[in-house]
Design a protein around this motif. Structure first.
Motif, PDB file in Angstrom:
ATOM      1  N   SER A  20       1.757  53.303 -18.603  1.00  9.90           N
ATOM      2  CA  SER A  20       0.508  52.688 -18.286  1.00  9.90           C
ATOM      3  C   SER A  20       0.215  51.573 -19.674  1.00  9.90           C
ATOM      4  O   SER A  20      -0.805  50.582 -20.231  1.00  9.90           O
ATOM      5  CB  SER A  20      -0.267  52.847 -18.129  1.00  9.90           C
ATOM      6  N   GLY A  21       1.177  51.987 -20.671  1.00 12.16           N
ATOM      7  CA  GLY A  21       1.258  51.632 -22.519  1.00 12.16           C
ATOM      8  C   GLY A  21       2.103  50.492 -23.079  1.00 12.16           C
ATOM      9  O   GLY A  21       3.117  49.833 -22.076  1.00 12.16           O
ATOM     10  N   ARG A  22       1.773  49.549 -23.424  1.00 12.20           N
ATOM     11  CA  ARG A  22       2.014  48.301 -24.455  1.00 12.20           C
ATOM     12  C   ARG A  22       1.420  48.396 -25.900  1.00 12.20           C
ATOM     13  O   ARG A  22       0.591  49.305 -26.004  1.00 12.20           O
ATOM     14  CB  ARG A  22       2.361  47.056 -23.566  1.00 12.20           C
ATOM     15  N   LEU A  23       2.526  47.951 -27.006  1.00 11.21           N
ATOM     16  CA  LEU A  23       2.165  47.893 -28.186  1.00 11.21           C
ATOM     17  C   LEU A  23       2.124  46.898 -28.397  1.00 11.21           C
ATOM     18  O   LEU A  23       2.804  45.720 -28.701  1.00 11.21           O
ATOM     19  CB  LEU A  23       3.521  48.609 -29.144  1.00 11.21           C
ATOM     20  N   ILE A  24       1.082  46.519 -29.287  1.00 13.29           N
ATOM     21  CA  ILE A  24       1.275  44.767 -29.546  1.00 13.29           C
ATOM     22  C   ILE A  24       0.701  44.860 -31.280  1.00 13.29           C
ATOM     23  O   ILE A  24       0.118  45.726 -31.926  1.00 13.29           O
ATOM     24  CB  ILE A  24      -0.482  43.718 -29.075  1.00 13.29           C
ATOM     25  N   VAL A  74       6.498  54.689 -24.230  1.00 12.87           N
ATOM     26  CA  VAL A  74       6.145  53.687 -23.771  1.00 12.87           C
ATOM     27  C   VAL A  74       7.600  51.961 -23.470  1.00 12.87           C
ATOM     28  O   VAL A  74       8.380  51.880 -24.177  1.00 12.87           O
ATOM     29  CB  VAL A  74       5.029  52.762 -24.623  1.00 12.87           C
ATOM     30  N   SER A  75       7.202  51.898 -22.041  1.00 14.01           N
ATOM     31  CA  SER A  75       8.113  51.119 -21.606  1.00 14.01           C
ATOM     32  C   SER A  75       8.082  49.588 -22.217  1.00 14.01           C
ATOM     33  O   SER A  75       6.630  48.874 -22.480  1.00 14.01           O
ATOM     34  CB  SER A  75       7.658  51.070 -19.779  1.00 14.01           C
ATOM     35  N   VAL A  76       8.743  48.967 -22.640  1.00 13.84           N
ATOM     36  CA  VAL A  76       9.397  48.234 -22.770  1.00 13.84           C
ATOM     37  C   VAL A  76      10.181  46.681 -21.943  1.00 13.84           C
ATOM     38  O   VAL A  76      11.099  47.349 -21.412  1.00 13.84           O
ATOM     39  CB  VAL A  76      10.221  47.978 -23.939  1.00 13.84           C
ATOM     40  N   GLU A  77       9.277  45.769 -22.278  1.00 17.67           N
ATOM     41  CA  GLU A  77      10.137  44.686 -21.102  1.00 17.67           C
ATOM     42  C   GLU A  77      10.689  43.802 -21.921  1.00 17.67           C
ATOM     43  O   GLU A  77      10.508  43.214 -23.101  1.00 17.67           O
ATOM     44  CB  GLU A  77       8.882  43.565 -20.388  1.00 17.67           C
ATOM     45  N   SER A  78      11.661  43.055 -21.640  1.00 20.68           N
ATOM     46  CA  SER A  78      12.973  42.007 -21.823  1.00 20.68           C
ATOM     47  C   SER A  78      12.324  40.408 -21.805  1.00 20.68           C
ATOM     48  O   SER A  78      11.569  40.846 -20.687  1.00 20.68           O
ATOM     49  CB  SER A  78      14.240  41.998 -21.336  1.00 20.68           C
ATOM     50  N   VAL A  96       0.552  47.901 -39.361  1.00 23.96           N
ATOM     51  CA  VAL A  96       0.233  48.211 -37.685  1.00 23.96           C
ATOM     52  C   VAL A  96      -0.270  47.249 -36.466  1.00 23.96           C
ATOM     53  O   VAL A  96       0.220  46.476 -36.922  1.00 23.96           O
ATOM     54  CB  VAL A  96      -1.827  47.817 -38.084  1.00 23.96           C
ATOM     55  N   ARG A  97       0.040  48.559 -35.682  1.00 28.40           N
ATOM     56  CA  ARG A  97       0.213  48.035 -34.236  1.00 28.40           C
ATOM     57  C   ARG A  97      -0.755  48.900 -33.788  1.00 28.40           C
ATOM     58  O   ARG A  97      -1.603  49.954 -33.892  1.00 28.40           O
ATOM     59  CB  ARG A  97       1.442  48.457 -33.951  1.00 28.40           C
TER      60      ARG A  97
END
Length: 236
Positions: A20-24, A74-78, A96-97
């Protein structure tokens, strides 16, 4: 700092899942940027900049083994347009992310938590959340869900008893709730309360730059009683 021991059962806190996670990436916003974010429709990246910019002076780092592992998974989309993994795009020398993930959800609403981090160290200072629903929020549903966020904040054993919550309507308009949680230490049952102040984001940010006390700007204020589940001795 003592190791955080999270509790998990059918009625209590359930740890989030990396899927459910993502990094920005996050950067500081200047006055004009903050006013623009506050006056615009809700945007996840804008909200993370908004919160980071107004709270960064109060943040301090800490270690959390669970979230160190969580971030790694955390799953990463290409990104097919660039032919590279978006993981590369979010892991340059970014100081910082922001980790965004579903804290809890139902068919009617979604609550997300935002955590700032550098490397695998997290920042603490205030619990940061958003609440969204395709059906919208009335006054009573706002109060009920803000109470659930406060319960989650405690039962997940976040380090801060303060919280900031974006309440997002289906059309993208949003309000900003500031909460201060109190655990009732001298009662036999586990209970608490949270004092909520509800602001228009533009009014909130303008008050900061004009150095007004938040109690002197227009807002709605109310208290919510919290029946708590599980061992709250961490806060007592």
């Amino acid at each position: 700092m003592d190791k955080i021991h999270r509790i998990s059962s059918f009625h209590e806190y359930r740890p989030p899942v990396p899927s459910s996670g993502r990094l920005i990436g996050v950067s500081s916003a200047n006055t004009a940027d903050l006013l623009s974010i506050a006056n615009d429709l809700y945007d996840e990246a804008g909200y993370s900049r908004f919160v980071y910019s107004v709270t960064k002076s109060q943040l301090r780092t800490y270690c959390d083994e669970f979230f160190a592992d969580f971030v790694e998974n955390v799953s990463v989309e290409s990104d097919d347009s660039e032919g590279i993994s978006s993981k590369i795009a979010v892991t340059p020398e970014e100081p910082v992310r922001c980790l965004v993930y579903d804290a809890f959800r139902s068919p009617l609403f979604t609550a997300q938590e935002f955590k700032f981090l550098t490397g695998t160290d997290l920042f603490t200072g205030i619990g940061i959340y958003s609440l969204s629903s395709k059906f919208g929020f009335g006054d009573e549903s706002k109060k009920g869900l803000l109470g659930k966020v406060a319960q989650y904040n405690l039962q997940s054993q976040n380090l801060s008893l303060g919280m900031m919550v974006a309440i997002i309507q289906p059309d993208g308009k949003w309000q900003l709730a500031l909460g201060q949680i109190r655990v009732h230490k001298y009662t036999k049952s586990n209970s608490g309360s949270v004092c909520i102040a509800l602001f228009d984001p533009a009014v909130f940010i303008s008050s900061i730059f004009t150095k007004k006390s938040l109690k002197d700007v227009q807002h709605e204020k109310f208290d919510i009683y919290l029946p708590l589940v599980g061992d709250m001795s961490y806060y007592k």
